[in-house]
Enzyme design. Structure first.
Site, PDB file in Angstrom:
ATOM      1  N   ARG A  30      -3.977  -0.347  -1.614  1.00 42.91           N
ATOM      2  CA  ARG A  30      -3.976   0.343  -2.906  1.00 42.91           C
ATOM      3  C   ARG A  30      -5.321   0.213  -3.620  1.00 42.91           C
ATOM      4  O   ARG A  30      -5.370   0.036  -4.842  1.00 42.91           O
ATOM      5  CB  ARG A  30      -2.849  -0.162  -3.804  1.00 42.91           C
ATOM      6  CG  ARG A  30      -1.453   0.063  -3.251  1.00 42.91           C
ATOM      7  CD  ARG A  30      -1.170   1.560  -3.170  1.00 42.91           C
ATOM      8  NE  ARG A  30       0.231   1.852  -2.954  1.00 42.91           N
ATOM      9  CZ  ARG A  30       1.110   2.150  -3.923  1.00 42.91           C
ATOM     10  NH1 ARG A  30       0.758   2.197  -5.157  1.00 42.91           N
ATOM     11  NH2 ARG A  30       2.342   2.421  -3.631  1.00 42.91           N
ATOM     12  N   ARG A  34      -4.751   3.768  -9.992  1.00 41.61           N
ATOM     13  CA  ARG A  34      -4.788   3.777 -11.455  1.00 41.61           C
ATOM     14  C   ARG A  34      -5.700   2.760 -12.113  1.00 41.61           C
ATOM     15  O   ARG A  34      -6.097   2.940 -13.251  1.00 41.61           O
ATOM     16  CB  ARG A  34      -3.377   3.561 -12.003  1.00 41.61           C
ATOM     17  CG  ARG A  34      -2.536   4.793 -11.921  1.00 41.61           C
ATOM     18  CD  ARG A  34      -1.101   4.447 -12.058  1.00 41.61           C
ATOM     19  NE  ARG A  34      -0.709   3.563 -10.977  1.00 41.61           N
ATOM     20  CZ  ARG A  34       0.541   3.169 -10.745  1.00 41.61           C
ATOM     21  NH1 ARG A  34       1.493   3.550 -11.548  1.00 41.61           N
ATOM     22  NH2 ARG A  34       0.808   2.386  -9.731  1.00 41.61           N
ATOM     23  N   ARG A  43      -6.471  11.899 -12.479  1.00 42.99           N
ATOM     24  CA  ARG A  43      -5.011  11.894 -12.663  1.00 42.99           C
ATOM     25  C   ARG A  43      -4.590  12.484 -14.012  1.00 42.99           C
ATOM     26  O   ARG A  43      -3.450  12.923 -14.154  1.00 42.99           O
ATOM     27  CB  ARG A  43      -4.550  10.453 -12.588  1.00 42.99           C
ATOM     28  CG  ARG A  43      -3.520   9.977 -11.696  1.00 42.99           C
ATOM     29  CD  ARG A  43      -2.573  10.821 -10.998  1.00 42.99           C
ATOM     30  NE  ARG A  43      -1.260  10.267 -11.261  1.00 42.99           N
ATOM     31  CZ  ARG A  43      -0.388  10.781 -12.089  1.00 42.99           C
ATOM     32  NH1 ARG A  43      -0.663  11.894 -12.728  1.00 42.99           N
ATOM     33  NH2 ARG A  43       0.777  10.201 -12.262  1.00 42.99           N
ATOM     34  N   ASP A  79       0.398   9.365   0.386  1.00 50.13           N
ATOM     35  CA  ASP A  79       1.502   8.456   0.072  1.00 50.13           C
ATOM     36  C   ASP A  79       2.436   8.383   1.267  1.00 50.13           C
ATOM     37  O   ASP A  79       2.599   9.385   1.977  1.00 50.13           O
ATOM     38  CB  ASP A  79       2.269   8.905  -1.174  1.00 50.13           C
ATOM     39  CG  ASP A  79       3.155   7.768  -1.691  1.00 50.13           C
ATOM     40  OD1 ASP A  79       2.654   6.934  -2.463  1.00 50.13           O
ATOM     41  OD2 ASP A  79       4.333   7.697  -1.279  1.00 50.13           O
ATOM     42  N   TYR A 156      13.860   4.723   0.962  1.00 43.92           N
ATOM     43  CA  TYR A 156      13.624   5.764  -0.059  1.00 43.92           C
ATOM     44  C   TYR A 156      14.514   6.973   0.200  1.00 43.92           C
ATOM     45  O   TYR A 156      15.060   7.572  -0.738  1.00 43.92           O
ATOM     46  CB  TYR A 156      12.149   6.176  -0.096  1.00 43.92           C
ATOM     47  CG  TYR A 156      11.281   5.133  -0.763  1.00 43.92           C
ATOM     48  CD1 TYR A 156      11.253   5.012  -2.158  1.00 43.92           C
ATOM     49  CD2 TYR A 156      10.517   4.244  -0.025  1.00 43.92           C
ATOM     50  CE1 TYR A 156      10.487   4.051  -2.771  1.00 43.92           C
ATOM     51  CE2 TYR A 156       9.747   3.269  -0.634  1.00 43.92           C
ATOM     52  CZ  TYR A 156       9.736   3.170  -2.011  1.00 43.92           C
ATOM     53  OH  TYR A 156       8.982   2.203  -2.617  1.00 43.92           O
TER      54      TYR A 156
HETATM   55  O1  CP3 Z   1      -5.548   3.251  -2.010  1.00 41.41           O
HETATM   56  C1  CP3 Z   1      -4.585   3.302  -1.223  1.00 41.41           C
HETATM   57  O2  CP3 Z   1      -4.022   2.294  -0.824  1.00 41.41           O
HETATM   58  C2  CP3 Z   1      -4.207   4.654  -0.623  1.00 41.41           C
HETATM   59  C3  CP3 Z   1      -3.173   5.382  -1.253  1.00 41.41           C
HETATM   60  C4  CP3 Z   1      -1.709   4.950  -1.208  1.00 41.41           C
HETATM   61  C5  CP3 Z   1      -0.774   5.416  -2.173  1.00 41.41           C
HETATM   62  N1  CP3 Z   1       0.458   4.987  -1.801  1.00 41.41           N
HETATM   63  C6  CP3 Z   1      -1.069   6.286  -3.333  1.00 41.41           C
HETATM   64  C7  CP3 Z   1      -0.218   6.130  -4.527  1.00 41.41           C
HETATM   65  C8  CP3 Z   1      -1.005   4.165  -0.290  1.00 41.41           C
HETATM   66  C9  CP3 Z   1      -1.499   3.390   0.919  1.00 41.41           C
HETATM   67  C10 CP3 Z   1       0.368   4.205  -0.678  1.00 41.41           C
HETATM   68  C11 CP3 Z   1       1.440   3.532   0.083  1.00 41.41           C
HETATM   69  C12 CP3 Z   1       2.774   3.424  -0.523  1.00 41.41           C
HETATM   70  N2  CP3 Z   1       3.433   4.319  -1.305  1.00 41.41           N
HETATM   71  C13 CP3 Z   1       3.657   2.351  -0.273  1.00 41.41           C
HETATM   72  C14 CP3 Z   1       3.371   1.198   0.662  1.00 41.41           C
HETATM   73  C15 CP3 Z   1       2.454   0.191   0.039  1.00 41.41           C
HETATM   74  C16 CP3 Z   1       3.116  -0.721  -0.913  1.00 41.41           C
HETATM   75  O3  CP3 Z   1       2.664  -0.739  -2.079  1.00 41.41           O
HETATM   76  O4  CP3 Z   1       4.030  -1.412  -0.513  1.00 41.41           O
HETATM   77  C17 CP3 Z   1       4.839   2.597  -0.978  1.00 41.41           C
HETATM   78  C18 CP3 Z   1       6.054   1.698  -1.026  1.00 41.41           C
HETATM   79  C19 CP3 Z   1       4.699   3.858  -1.621  1.00 41.41           C
HETATM   80  C20 CP3 Z   1       5.711   4.584  -2.442  1.00 41.41           C
HETATM   81  C21 CP3 Z   1       5.255   4.780  -3.825  1.00 41.41           C
HETATM   82  N3  CP3 Z   1       4.200   5.589  -4.202  1.00 41.41           N
HETATM   83  C22 CP3 Z   1       5.803   4.213  -5.004  1.00 41.41           C
HETATM   84  C23 CP3 Z   1       6.983   3.249  -5.042  1.00 41.41           C
HETATM   85  C24 CP3 Z   1       5.065   4.701  -6.086  1.00 41.41           C
HETATM   86  C25 CP3 Z   1       5.333   4.486  -7.546  1.00 41.41           C
HETATM   87  C26 CP3 Z   1       5.003   3.112  -7.955  1.00 41.41           C
HETATM   88  C27 CP3 Z   1       3.515   2.931  -8.088  1.00 41.41           C
HETATM   89  O5  CP3 Z   1       2.954   2.079  -7.416  1.00 41.41           O
HETATM   90  O6  CP3 Z   1       2.953   3.661  -8.909  1.00 41.41           O
HETATM   91  C28 CP3 Z   1       4.039   5.520  -5.562  1.00 41.41           C
HETATM   92  C29 CP3 Z   1       2.997   6.211  -6.336  1.00 41.41           C
HETATM   93  C30 CP3 Z   1       1.579   6.084  -5.870  1.00 41.41           C
HETATM   94  N4  CP3 Z   1       1.143   6.246  -4.570  1.00 41.41           N
HETATM   95  C31 CP3 Z   1       0.437   5.868  -6.691  1.00 41.41           C
HETATM   96  C32 CP3 Z   1      -0.690   5.900  -5.853  1.00 41.41           C
HETATM   97  C33 CP3 Z   1      -2.132   5.776  -6.256  1.00 41.41           C
HETATM   98  C34 CP3 Z   1       0.447   5.714  -8.202  1.00 41.41           C
HETATM   99  C35 CP3 Z   1       0.789   7.029  -8.758  1.00 41.41           C
HETATM  100  C36 CP3 Z   1      -0.007   7.617  -9.843  1.00 41.41           C
HETATM  101  O7  CP3 Z   1      -1.222   7.824  -9.769  1.00 41.41           O
HETATM  102  O8  CP3 Z   1       0.699   7.977 -10.772  1.00 41.41           O
END
Ligand code: CP3
Length: 348
Positions: A30, A34, A43, A79, A156
């Protein structure tokens, strides 16, 4: 400052193969997102799914942490839930709520209705992002692709969003076991094809995030998930790029994750790295495992714990420094930058 004897691409890929490196490679799960002001600026105009659907924007966001932090790898901005959409699930990210699936999988008929995916068509935008990033990086650092692991994606799909107890998931797993295995088979086929397509498009290594698999006992992991994860890694072995396998809270499952596959096993902060090597063998390659909350700690404590992670690695080959789970929203960027520099300096 940064030691530049080896190219950073060589540094990461050598560590993944267990070869000697000039300094320990470091990247962060990640690392885009944000906590970076330049991400928040984008965003404010576009939703997460809109960013993912626009390759030039997604490529820019992928590159932001590489430029800003000096990390040794880029990770594709996408994602794990994206492949569920062409399978037929209606995904939305709701502000403050995280992901929502409006038509979750609740019956064997719902599993049968899922469509196989052709990632080169339905996820063409993501693959275009891979090509754009790979070109823009021009060999500076390697590009990692990724996908979700079978348990995490199933959770999910079944819960319809995030969960703490995974009760609907486990009820389905125990109560509709045949349909569960069909679901995981479909998910692992989709993930395999998607990752192969990312590799064809230019990803130089791929990570499988089975983030929530630590919710299972070893016996249940073995019975309900491991054969499906193994299929993914077997498919990838035929392609020949390095693979990383990660989950949170997997202290009871490490040996099983290793059996399922992955050249590198990612550890969260609950398992000391030296214990990881004791359990997985001296030739294991491990990624981790700073608690991401430490990025909010006073600098002296952060530094002490970075030193402690490196001390547990004891200069072994095959260590990739990372956080033990993704960087949290609100993380101070200068702390992340400081960790990169510290890891490079201390391991030189
Ligand atoms: O920089 C990176 O790592 C690359 C981008 C990336 C995202 N999601 C973008 C994202 C990666 C590798 C993921 C993986 C992901 N997504 C996982 C596995 C990693 C982990 O954290 O365990 C999971 C479980 C998800 C599912 C997911 N996506 C959730 C539960 C959420 C909402 C909660 C949160 O963290 O905000 C997301 C949203 C998400 N995916 C964001 C980002 C940058 C935040 C959203 C935003 O900008 O509003």
């Amino acid at each position: 400052m940064a030691v530049m004897e080896q190219t950073q691409t060589a540094r990461f890929l050598r560590a993944v193969r267990g070869e000697s490196v000039d300094v320990t490679p470091v990247w962060f799960m990640r690392q885009a997102g944000r906590y970076l002001p330049e991400y928040r600026a984008i965003r404010s105009r576009l939703s997460l799914l809109e960013i993912c659907a626009r390759p030039e924007v997604a490529a820019e966001v992928t590159l932001q942490p590489v430029t800003r932090l000096g990390v040794d790898a880029a990770i594709l901005f996408a994602d794990i839930l994206l492949p569920l959409v062409p399978m037929g699930l209606r995904l939305e990210f709701q502000a403050g709520e995280g992901p929502v699936i409006h038509n979750p999988v609740r019956s064997p008929a719902d599993v049968a209705a899922l469509r196989p995916i052709e990632p080169r068509e339905s996820l063409a935008g993501v693959l275009e992002t891979v090509r754009l990033v790979r070109g823009a990086l021009a060999g500076r650092v390697p590009l990692l692709g990724f996908a979700g692991g079978p348990f995490t994606l199933a959770s999910y799909a079944i819960e319809g969003g995030s969960s703490r107890q995974f009760l609907a998931t486990k009820r389905f797993m125990y109560g509709e076991t045949r349909a569960w295995h069909r679901l995981l088979r479909r998910l692992s086929d989709a993930v395999s094809e998607y990752l192969v397509a990312q590799i064809e498009a230019g990803a130089e290594a791929v990570q499988v995030f089975d983030s929530w698999v630590g919710a299972l006992s070893p016996a249940d992991y073995t019975q309900y998930v491991l054969p499906h994860s193994r299929r993914i890694f077997e498919r990838l072995r035929a392609v020949g790029v390095p693979t990383l396998h990660f989950g949170v809270g997997t202290g009871a499952l490490l040996e099983l994750l290793q059996q399922a596959g992955g050249d590198v096993i990612g550890l969260d902060w609950r398992v000391p790295l030296d214990e990881g090597w004791r359990r997985l063998g001296p030739h294991a390659r491990l990624q981790g495992n700073l608690d991401p909350a430490l990025l909010f700690a006073p600098r002296a404590e952060l530094e002490r714990q970075v030193r402690s992670v490196l001390a547990q690695a004891e200069g072994r080959t095959g260590h990739i420094f990372n956080v033990g789970h993704g960087i949290l929203p609100g993380t101070p960027v200068d702390a992340v930058r400081a960790v990169v520099d510290l890891v490079h300096q201390l391991s030189a």
